[in-house]
Design an enzyme around this catalytic site. Structure first.
Site, PDB file in Angstrom:
ATOM      1  N   ASP A  13     -42.739 158.639  74.709  1.00 37.26           N
ATOM      2  CA  ASP A  13     -41.782 156.962  74.857  1.00 37.26           C
ATOM      3  C   ASP A  13     -42.979 156.220  74.861  1.00 37.26           C
ATOM      4  OD1 ASP A  13     -39.612 158.071  74.021  1.00 37.26           O
ATOM      5  OD2 ASP A  13     -39.209 159.193  76.289  1.00 37.26           O
ATOM      6  N   LYS A  16     -45.805 155.460  70.403  1.00 33.94           N
ATOM      7  CA  LYS A  16     -46.711 155.383  69.753  1.00 33.94           C
ATOM      8  C   LYS A  16     -46.895 155.375  68.385  1.00 33.94           C
ATOM      9  CE  LYS A  16     -45.555 160.028  70.545  1.00 33.94           C
ATOM     10  NZ  LYS A  16     -45.625 160.396  72.022  1.00 33.94           N
ATOM     11  N   GLY A  40     -38.383 160.131  68.785  1.00 37.17           N
ATOM     12  CA  GLY A  40     -38.011 159.165  67.926  1.00 37.17           C
ATOM     13  C   GLY A  40     -39.311 157.654  68.131  1.00 37.17           C
ATOM     14  N   HIS A  41     -39.329 157.381  67.866  1.00 39.06           N
ATOM     15  CA  HIS A  41     -40.032 155.907  67.426  1.00 39.06           C
ATOM     16  C   HIS A  41     -40.008 155.004  66.777  1.00 39.06           C
ATOM     17  CE1 HIS A  41     -43.220 159.035  66.372  1.00 39.06           C
ATOM     18  NE2 HIS A  41     -42.831 159.319  65.072  1.00 39.06           N
ATOM     19  N   ARG A 142     -41.406 185.711  66.776  1.00 39.42           N
ATOM     20  CA  ARG A 142     -41.323 186.559  64.730  1.00 39.42           C
ATOM     21  C   ARG A 142     -40.015 186.853  63.907  1.00 39.42           C
ATOM     22  NH1 ARG A 142     -45.856 189.866  67.046  1.00 39.42           N
ATOM     23  NH2 ARG A 142     -44.224 189.785  69.271  1.00 39.42           N
ATOM     24  N   THR A 299     -34.090 158.991  70.865  1.00 45.42           N
ATOM     25  CA  THR A 299     -32.238 160.287  69.841  1.00 45.42           C
ATOM     26  C   THR A 299     -31.488 160.364  70.788  1.00 45.42           C
ATOM     27  OG1 THR A 299     -35.324 161.217  69.671  1.00 45.42           O
ATOM     28  CG2 THR A 299     -32.875 162.571  70.107  1.00 45.42           C
ATOM     29  N   LYS A 330     -46.814 147.482  76.571  1.00 45.39           N
ATOM     30  CA  LYS A 330     -46.303 147.191  77.122  1.00 45.39           C
ATOM     31  C   LYS A 330     -46.268 146.180  78.462  1.00 45.39           C
ATOM     32  CE  LYS A 330     -41.590 149.116  75.974  1.00 45.39           C
ATOM     33  NZ  LYS A 330     -40.277 150.497  76.175  1.00 45.39           N
ATOM     34  N   ASP A 332     -46.157 143.401  78.675  1.00 49.16           N
ATOM     35  CA  ASP A 332     -45.701 142.523  79.153  1.00 49.16           C
ATOM     36  C   ASP A 332     -43.804 142.994  79.773  1.00 49.16           C
ATOM     37  OD1 ASP A 332     -45.067 143.926  76.776  1.00 49.16           O
ATOM     38  OD2 ASP A 332     -43.506 142.950  76.467  1.00 49.16           O
TER      39      ASP A 332
HETATM   40  P1  IMP Z   1     -36.485 169.619  74.186  1.00 46.82           P
HETATM   41  O1  IMP Z   1     -37.634 168.692  72.970  1.00 46.82           O
HETATM   42  O2  IMP Z   1     -34.677 168.866  73.484  1.00 46.82           O
HETATM   43  O3  IMP Z   1     -36.400 170.858  74.321  1.00 46.82           O
HETATM   44  O4  IMP Z   1     -36.165 168.714  75.370  1.00 46.82           O
HETATM   45  C1  IMP Z   1     -37.259 168.827  76.012  1.00 46.82           C
HETATM   46  C2  IMP Z   1     -37.639 168.397  77.297  1.00 46.82           C
HETATM   47  O5  IMP Z   1     -38.571 167.377  76.426  1.00 46.82           O
HETATM   48  C3  IMP Z   1     -36.669 167.055  77.828  1.00 46.82           C
HETATM   49  O6  IMP Z   1     -36.829 166.026  79.302  1.00 46.82           O
HETATM   50  C4  IMP Z   1     -36.627 166.179  76.859  1.00 46.82           C
HETATM   51  O7  IMP Z   1     -35.909 164.783  77.703  1.00 46.82           O
HETATM   52  C5  IMP Z   1     -38.409 165.527  76.271  1.00 46.82           C
HETATM   53  N1  IMP Z   1     -38.472 165.538  75.136  1.00 46.82           N
HETATM   54  C6  IMP Z   1     -38.139 165.584  74.160  1.00 46.82           C
HETATM   55  N2  IMP Z   1     -39.137 164.532  73.565  1.00 46.82           N
HETATM   56  C7  IMP Z   1     -38.974 163.743  73.833  1.00 46.82           C
HETATM   57  C8  IMP Z   1     -39.738 161.982  73.475  1.00 46.82           C
HETATM   58  O8  IMP Z   1     -39.630 162.705  72.005  1.00 46.82           O
HETATM   59  N3  IMP Z   1     -39.611 161.738  74.782  1.00 46.82           N
HETATM   60  C9  IMP Z   1     -39.443 162.032  75.620  1.00 46.82           C
HETATM   61  N4  IMP Z   1     -39.193 162.962  76.312  1.00 46.82           N
HETATM   62  C10 IMP Z   1     -38.883 163.352  75.250  1.00 46.82           C
END
Ligand code: IMP
Length: 428
Positions: A13, A16, A40-41, A142, A299, A330, A332
């Site tokens: 976050d 990017k 999540g962008h 696999r 997300t 960020k 600001d």
């Molecule tokens: P998973 O990727 O859903 O298996 O989650 C594993 C860890 O990665 C958790 O702590 C999530 O909150 C974190 N995580 C997964 N994707 C993101 C992202 O895009 N931004 C920040 N944290 C993420």
């Protein structure tokens, strides 16, 4: 022209999507090489906000080909839902290319992700519940289903049967859930075949040929360095390679072809989910950072944990990724604090650590050693050159750069495209 890698330096976050968009017009291919719809962008283009989870942000740049490469795990339902959402807003998604080798997130893996987390209780990882971990586990075991398997019904059925043989035992006997029928899964997946066919490709071949032709390829990492399965704060990580090395395995582009590694880093730190976080603020300052920075997950909508900038993490990210450029975002959000602490080292059981401690146990016990910087109160969102920033903001940026292990190329001072101060050109 070059292959550029763009990754997150902290726990995700970092912004990017905006950095990719900033390179926008100059890039021919934007490649997602790891993760899935756990990402999540948020990208703001012309005042319009787009929240993307699975699609690479290059989908919003006309003339750019978005690629979902082999290292990604794909929830096809989410993919087509996002595509439909963008098409409804007039965005052309027809250039999207999907690797035949990418793994598919089957419904049983979504379910297993959720029930496992519930079962773990206080030991949970805090996953996004999207089936990411179980799908990567299947890949390594696999027993995964790949995009290409959709085109061979016999193989698809065999694979799903094989996977469910074990998983149904676990679902029923360990988690007390109902068993999942093979037909249900196979039919769901076959339902996507006609829509997948025109976008499926050998993306590794396509990308290498593009580089041969002098095109610019941007490899965009999902999640971030400290969520990388090898280099992150294991086990509180995601299940893929989110660091620069993952860009090569996840796309089929060799390391000798990569020209730049750009790491996006926030002027403070955030984290979603569980796990250690030395500079975390559980007080008013943390709440203020969350409110000013709108730090809620794209997300999952979860409030993000917030803390001060951590230069130990920055140096670590610079090292494990071979960062050539940092993009600071960020800034600001920090406006209005009289003093801004920056973590320059840790103290663990009375011993000072200037670099990331070797073990997770030590990292769990790490206490930040802070250096204090003078803040600023002026609104900086209208600045268009570095020199227009208040003196203290300039000093803050230069101090961070000094201690972070790689040069800063730009500074973000707001969500819009124009709110980026360039310190040196990002493209070679
Ligand atoms: P998973 O990727 O859903 O298996 O989650 C594993 C860890 O990665 C958790 O702590 C999530 O909150 C974190 N995580 C997964 N994707 C993101 C992202 O895009 N931004 C920040 N944290 C993420």
């Amino acid at each position: 022209m070059p292959a550029l890698v763009l990754i997150g330096a902290q726990w995700g976050d970092e912004g990017k999507g905006k950095a990719t968009d900033q390179l926008g017009g100059a890039v021919d291919y934007v490649v997602k090489f790891n993760g899935g719809n756990n990402a999540g962008h948020t990208v703001v283009v012309g005042g319009e906000t787009y929240a993307l989870h699975l699609l690479p942000s290059g989908i919003l740049s006309p003339g750019c080909t978005p690629v979902i490469a082999n290292g990604v795990v794909v929830d096809l339902g989410v993919l087509f839902h996002e595509i439909e959402g963008l098409e409804a807003r007039g965005v052309d998604t027809s250039r999207l290319v999907l690797s035949s080798d990418a793994h598919v997130i089957a419904s049983y893996n979504r379910q297993l992700d959720k029930v496992t987390e519930r079962f773990l209780g206080s030991r949970k990882i805090g996953t996004t519940g999207r089936g990411i971990g179980p799908t990567y586990a299947d890949k390594m075991n696999r027993v995964g289903v790949r995009v290409q398997d959709l085109f061979d019904e016999k193989i698809l059925r065999q694979k799903v049967e094989g996977a469910l043989e074990v998983k149904n035992q676990v679902l029923v006997k360990v988690y007390n859930r109902r068993a999942i029928a093979v037909d249900e899964v196979v039919e769901e997946l076959l339902g996507y075949v006609d829509r997948v066919r025109p976008m499926m490709a050998d993306t590794a071949l396509l990308l290498n040929q593009a580089l041969d032709q002098g095109k610019t390829v941007l490899l965009e990492g999902g999640q971030a360095t400290l969520l990388d399965v090898d280099h992150g704060t294991y086990p509180f990580v995601t299940s893929s390679s989110a660091t620069a090395g993952g860009a090569c395995t996840g796309s089929g582009i060799g390391p000798t072809r990569v020209d730049k590694v750009i790491a996006v880093i926030k002027a403070y730190t955030t984290r979603v989910g569980e796990g250690p976080f030395p500079t975390e603020l559980l007080d008013e300052d943390g709440e203020r950072l969350r409110a000013h920075g709108h730090e809620y997950g794209t997300t999952t909508g979860r409030p993000r944990r917030c803390g001060w900038y951590d230069a130990v993490i920055a140096r670590y990210a610079a090292r494990v990724n071979g960062v050539t450029d940092f993009v600071l975002t960020k800034l600001d959000v920090l406006t209005g604090w009289e003093k801004i602490p920056v973590c320059v080292a840790y103290e663990v059981d009375g011993v000072r650590y200037d670099e990331m401690p070797m073990t997770q146990t030590a990292f769990h016990h790490a206490k930040p050693v802070y250096e204090m910087f003078d803040g600023w109160t002026e609104d900086i969102t209208g600045a268009r050159r570095f020199e227009e920033l208040p003196k203290n903001a300039q000093l803050y940026i230069r101090a961070l750069e000094e201690m972070s292990g790689a040069p800063f190329s730009s500074v973000g001072i707001g969500p819009d495209r124009e709110q980026t101060l360039e310190l040196r050109p990002l493209l070679p």
